[in-house]
Scaffold this active site. Structure first.
Site, PDB file in Angstrom:
ATOM      1  N   GLY A  14       0.833  -1.211   0.000  1.00  0.00           N
ATOM      2  CA  GLY A  14       0.000   0.000   0.000  1.00  0.00           C
ATOM      3  C   GLY A  14       0.864   1.257   0.000  1.00  0.00           C
ATOM      4  N   LYS A  76      -0.586  -6.841  -4.766  1.00  0.00           N
ATOM      5  CA  LYS A  76      -1.090  -8.156  -5.193  1.00  0.00           C
ATOM      6  C   LYS A  76      -0.057  -8.911  -6.012  1.00  0.00           C
ATOM      7  CE  LYS A  76      -5.759  -6.538  -5.291  1.00  0.00           C
ATOM      8  NZ  LYS A  76      -6.732  -5.870  -6.058  1.00  0.00           N
ATOM      9  N   THR A 121       6.546  -6.876   1.192  1.00  0.00           N
ATOM     10  CA  THR A 121       7.578  -6.555   0.185  1.00  0.00           C
ATOM     11  C   THR A 121       8.909  -7.184   0.582  1.00  0.00           C
ATOM     12  OG1 THR A 121       6.417  -4.514  -0.330  1.00  0.00           O
ATOM     13  CG2 THR A 121       8.710  -4.640  -1.028  1.00  0.00           C
ATOM     14  N   ASP A 143       1.072   1.948   9.317  1.00  0.00           N
ATOM     15  CA  ASP A 143       0.686   1.145  10.494  1.00  0.00           C
ATOM     16  C   ASP A 143       1.799   1.041  11.548  1.00  0.00           C
ATOM     17  OD1 ASP A 143      -1.522   0.663   8.899  1.00  0.00           O
ATOM     18  OD2 ASP A 143      -0.825  -1.314   8.250  1.00  0.00           O
ATOM     19  N   GLY A 186      -4.518   0.707  10.637  1.00  0.00           N
ATOM     20  CA  GLY A 186      -3.425   0.106  11.405  1.00  0.00           C
ATOM     21  C   GLY A 186      -3.388  -1.411  11.378  1.00  0.00           C
ATOM     22  N   GLU A 238      -8.999   0.146  13.634  1.00  0.00           N
ATOM     23  CA  GLU A 238      -9.846  -0.732  12.817  1.00  0.00           C
ATOM     24  C   GLU A 238      -9.754  -2.196  13.252  1.00  0.00           C
ATOM     25  OE1 GLU A 238      -8.494  -0.490   8.739  1.00  0.00           O
ATOM     26  OE2 GLU A 238      -6.496  -1.254   9.232  1.00  0.00           O
ATOM     27  N   HIS A 288      -8.615   5.961   3.859  1.00  0.00           N
ATOM     28  CA  HIS A 288      -7.389   6.213   3.102  1.00  0.00           C
ATOM     29  C   HIS A 288      -6.916   7.662   3.161  1.00  0.00           C
ATOM     30  CE1 HIS A 288      -8.692   2.320   1.597  1.00  0.00           C
ATOM     31  NE2 HIS A 288      -7.419   2.099   1.341  1.00  0.00           N
TER      32      HIS A 288
HETATM   33  O1  F6P Z   1      -1.241  -1.331   5.670  1.00  0.00           O
HETATM   34  C1  F6P Z   1      -1.725  -0.068   5.374  1.00  0.00           C
HETATM   35  C2  F6P Z   1      -3.244  -0.070   5.354  1.00  0.00           C
HETATM   36  O2  F6P Z   1      -3.689   1.237   5.065  1.00  0.00           O
HETATM   37  C3  F6P Z   1      -3.890  -0.591   6.627  1.00  0.00           C
HETATM   38  O3  F6P Z   1      -3.879   0.334   7.673  1.00  0.00           O
HETATM   39  C4  F6P Z   1      -5.263  -0.949   6.117  1.00  0.00           C
HETATM   40  O4  F6P Z   1      -5.843  -1.952   6.915  1.00  0.00           O
HETATM   41  C5  F6P Z   1      -4.995  -1.466   4.734  1.00  0.00           C
HETATM   42  O5  F6P Z   1      -3.728  -0.933   4.338  1.00  0.00           O
HETATM   43  C6  F6P Z   1      -6.023  -1.098   3.719  1.00  0.00           C
HETATM   44  O6  F6P Z   1      -5.716  -1.736   2.527  1.00  0.00           O
HETATM   45  P1  F6P Z   1      -6.363  -1.340   1.131  1.00  0.00           P
HETATM   46  O7  F6P Z   1      -5.718  -0.060   0.677  1.00  0.00           O
HETATM   47  O8  F6P Z   1      -6.014  -2.489   0.243  1.00  0.00           O
HETATM   48  O9  F6P Z   1      -7.840  -1.190   1.354  1.00  0.00           O
END
Ligand code: F6P
Length: 366
Positions: A14, A76, A121, A143, A186, A238, A288
């Site tokens: 991410g 992915k 990664t 996180d 997180g 979360e 996000h």
């Molecule tokens: O690992 C970073 C993060 O933003 C987490 O805090 C969150 O749970 C996850 O990625 C969200 O993933 P995506 O962008 O695939 O929805």
């Protein structure tokens, strides 16, 4: 181990604030020392699909303050298990494409890779370290859950963003005498919620590491109301869950190496507060927004230190290391250190006591 002549750099997983700042630092530092740099697009996906291009001084000029990554990223694309087709039932079929990646590494004459990303990664780079490519990892994620480093870049900016958002929620909370519940990212680690919760003066902080009780949250909200407090702010990670209950899963992405997407606990907490107290409650999911925008000053400095350390390791002929911050020292650990582990909040984390000392509730009885 010899000093590399040409290196490849990629950003995986991410996005987070500071990816461009690290790309800039690695590229400029390498060019300064006569090492050529190629950018690999969209993380390991670009390595699989042979999307690799030279980076010069101009390519990384003016990107220090820019959010996201100029190279793009993917969460992915695990080279060892890449979804190439689907079976008769529509389930993805995964293939090991490490050899294809190695062929592209050789075609472009890359002697080393700098992989900027999280635990996924670092793990994704294993086939290349095993094949003898020098790899240096640089740990990112909002996180702050990468094992082996006290701090990942991107985290401090996300905490700033979350804090500013919670500060704004105080207006409505105070005006309407409400409880405002804000959900922070997180994954299974509560670092963002803990730090932003303290920084914003949140009254209740709910963490994945400390399963909570709805009765205890309701008690904290009621106690505040009876004392005359006009509002209660609840910062919930979360990944937080009630004791004996499960995390709230928003989505499952079968193509992702980390398929679970968490989300939705704030709505449940707000509903329980309304059901158990006389206080009106609302919830907000920050989502996000926490990952976007320009890196804060501390992150810009950290990214530049991390990028410098990565190229220094390569110039010293060292490999298979992950750059890390231990205390305030930039150092490095074995790149396999984060594999299969998450850096969550330990029970003796000093920030927990700091929060308790200012009457913060963690939603646990007692
Ligand atoms: O690992 C970073 C993060 O933003 C987490 O805090 C969150 O749970 C996850 O990625 C969200 O993933 P995506 O962008 O695939 O929805």
């Amino acid at each position: 181990m010899s000093i590399p002549r040409r290196i490849g750099v990629l950003t995986g997983g991410g996005d987070c604030p500071g990816l461009n700042a690290v790309l800039r630092a690695v590229t400029k530092d390498a060019l300064f020392h006569g090492i050529e740099v190629c950018g690999i697009e969209d993380g390991f996906l670009g390595l699989i699909e042979n999307r690799i291009r030279p980076l010069d001084y101009e390519s990384v000029s003016g990107i220090l303050t820019v959010g996201g990554t100029i190279l793009g990223t993917s969460n992915k694309a695990n080279p060892r298990a890449f979804p190439t087709s689907t079976d008769a039932d529509g389930n993805p079929v995964f293939e090991d494409l490490s050899d294809r990646c190695m062929a592209h590494i050789e075609q472009h004459g890359l002697d080393a890779l700098v992989c900027i990303g999280g635990d996924g990664t670092m793990t994704g780079a294993h086939p290349f370290t095993e094949a003898g490519v020098s790899v240096i990892g640089v740990p990112k994620t909002i996180d702050n859950d990468v094992f082996g480093t006290d701090l990942t870049f991107g985290h401090l900016t996300a905490v700033d963003t979350a804090t500013e958002a919670i500060d704004r929620l105080h207006s409505t909370a105070l005006s309407h005498h409400r409880a405002m519940v804000v959900e922070l990212m997180g994954r299974n680690a509560g670092w963002i919620a803990l730090s932003a919760g303290i920084a914003s003066g949140s009254d209740v902080i709910l963490l994945p590491e400390m399963p909570f009780s709805y009765a205890a949250i309701a008690e904290a909200v009621e106690r505040r109301r009876q004392r005359g407090a006009r509002a209660t702010i609840v910062a919930v990670a979360e990944g937080a869950r009630p004791a004996g209950g499960a995390q709230v899963v928003r989505d499952v992405d079968p193509l992702s190496p980390d398929p679970i997407r968490l989300g939705g606990i704030a709505r449940q907490v707000a509903a329980e507060i309304e059901a158990r107290t006389s206080v009106e409650a609302r919830h907000v999911v920050l989502g996000h927004l926490q990952r976007g925008g320009t890196p804060c000053a501390e992150d810009r400095v950290l990214c530049t230190r991390f990028g410098h350390h990565a190229t220094t390791l390569l110039r010293e002929g060292r490999s298979n290391r992950m750059v890390a911050l231990v205390g305030n020292q930039v150092t490095d650990v074995d790149i396999r250190t984060p594999a299969g582990r998450q850096r969550t909040i330990p029970p003796d984390e000093p920030l927990l006591d700091v929060a308790r000392a200012v009457y913060t509730s963690f939603g646990v009885p007692g």
